[in-house]
Design a protein around this motif. Sequence first.
Motif, mmCIF file in Angstrom:
data_model
loop_
_atom_site.group_PDB
_atom_site.id
_atom_site.type_symbol
_atom_site.label_atom_id
_atom_site.label_comp_id
_atom_site.label_asym_id
_atom_site.label_seq_id
_atom_site.Cartn_x
_atom_site.Cartn_y
_atom_site.Cartn_z
ATOM 1 N N GLY A 1 10.659 25.641 -17.216
ATOM 2 C CA GLY A 1 11.925 25.053 -16.800
ATOM 3 C C GLY A 1 13.130 25.644 -17.488
ATOM 4 O O GLY A 1 13.056 26.679 -18.153
ATOM 5 N N ILE A 2 14.252 24.944 -17.316
ATOM 6 C CA ILE A 2 15.541 25.369 -17.855
ATOM 7 C C ILE A 2 16.166 24.177 -18.562
ATOM 8 O O ILE A 2 16.211 23.071 -18.007
ATOM 9 N N ILE A 3 16.652 24.424 -19.790
ATOM 10 C CA ILE A 3 17.326 23.377 -20.547
ATOM 11 C C ILE A 3 18.662 23.895 -21.074
ATOM 12 O O ILE A 3 18.851 25.095 -21.251
ATOM 13 N N VAL A 4 19.578 22.953 -21.330
ATOM 14 C CA VAL A 4 20.914 23.278 -21.818
ATOM 15 C C VAL A 4 21.181 22.436 -23.050
ATOM 16 O O VAL A 4 20.760 21.277 -23.137
ATOM 17 N N SER A 5 21.904 23.009 -24.003
ATOM 18 C CA SER A 5 22.279 22.303 -25.218
ATOM 19 C C SER A 5 23.677 22.726 -25.656
ATOM 20 O O SER A 5 24.053 23.888 -25.479
ATOM 21 N N SER A 6 24.419 21.790 -26.224
ATOM 22 C CA SER A 6 25.725 22.123 -26.793
ATOM 23 C C SER A 6 25.559 22.982 -28.037
ATOM 24 O O SER A 6 26.446 23.765 -28.376
ATOM 25 N N ASP A 7 24.438 22.825 -28.717
ATOM 26 C CA ASP A 7 24.165 23.530 -29.970
ATOM 27 C C ASP A 7 23.086 24.591 -29.771
ATOM 28 O O ASP A 7 22.183 24.404 -28.951
ATOM 29 N N PRO A 8 23.136 25.679 -30.537
ATOM 30 C CA PRO A 8 22.035 26.658 -30.459
ATOM 31 C C PRO A 8 20.763 26.028 -31.015
ATOM 32 O O PRO A 8 20.800 25.365 -32.049
ATOM 33 N N LEU A 9 19.654 26.217 -30.308
ATOM 34 C CA LEU A 9 18.384 25.635 -30.735
ATOM 35 C C LEU A 9 17.466 26.678 -31.366
ATOM 36 O O LEU A 9 16.497 26.330 -32.014
ATOM 37 N N LEU A 10 17.764 27.943 -31.153
ATOM 38 C CA LEU A 10 16.983 29.042 -31.713
ATOM 39 C C LEU A 10 17.923 30.068 -32.335
ATOM 40 O O LEU A 10 19.040 30.245 -31.862
ATOM 41 N N LYS A 11 17.434 30.734 -33.355
ATOM 42 C CA LYS A 11 18.211 31.826 -33.947
ATOM 43 C C LYS A 11 18.008 33.070 -33.103
ATOM 44 O O LYS A 11 16.877 33.364 -32.709
ATOM 45 N N PRO A 12 19.091 33.816 -32.822
ATOM 46 C CA PRO A 12 18.926 35.055 -32.044
ATOM 47 C C PRO A 12 18.063 36.057 -32.803
ATOM 48 O O PRO A 12 18.096 36.107 -34.024
ATOM 49 N N GLU A 13 17.294 36.834 -32.046
ATOM 50 C CA GLU A 13 16.429 37.846 -32.664
ATOM 51 C C GLU A 13 17.214 39.082 -33.012
ATOM 52 O O GLU A 13 18.164 39.442 -32.395
ATOM 53 N N ASP B 1 8.485 22.867 -26.065
ATOM 54 C CA ASP B 1 8.608 22.719 -27.518
ATOM 55 C C ASP B 1 10.037 22.363 -27.918
ATOM 56 O O ASP B 1 10.247 21.533 -28.811
ATOM 57 N N LEU B 2 11.021 22.986 -27.269
ATOM 58 C CA LEU B 2 12.419 22.669 -27.587
ATOM 59 C C LEU B 2 12.764 21.228 -27.187
ATOM 60 O O LEU B 2 13.490 20.546 -27.915
ATOM 61 N N CYS B 3 12.232 20.770 -26.073
ATOM 62 C CA CYS B 3 12.454 19.377 -25.657
ATOM 63 C C CYS B 3 11.827 18.405 -26.660
ATOM 64 O O CYS B 3 12.420 17.372 -26.978
#
Length: 162
Positions: free
Chosen positions: A150-162, A7-9
């Motif tokens: 899998g594993i993904i990396v981003s320079s920006d946060p893609l989700l808000k911390p819980e 979903d993030l991809c």
Amino acid sequence: MNISTPDLCDAYPDLVRVLEPIFTNYGGKTSFGGKIVTVKCFEDNSVVKESAGKPGEGKVMVVDGGGSLKKALLGDLIARTALNNGWEGFIIYGSIRDVEPISGMKIGVKALNSIPLKTERKGAGEENVQITFGGVTFKPGEYVYADSTGIIVSSDPLLKPE
């Protein structure tokens, strides 16, 4: 944190870098993510142990162990310390040990393989340096997200911390 790397991809195709599918889930938490703290070491987990003893809320330790399968960079004692200090998980380009106890802990752990041999601690290693493995470069302070897919990396946060 419920993470779906597919979903993030789909949602952020221009923001994600995807690791090669070379890792196995070992932790009791298969979906995890957070701010990257890097460790570079080879067959010596001194810096992994030291870092696990620091506050880790919202953080994932990404360990470049040079891909070595000869010595375990993480065992149940260090994993328990990290869990108690709030770490979200580990991604280890190397081996771990104590697979059964770690699988029962609510912490994410991905590694190449497992082996029963521990490392000799000689104090070697570096923390918070840029590292590259699995076709992706990890920079301290960026974000990593992992699940069973899998594993993904981003320079920006893609989700808000819980």
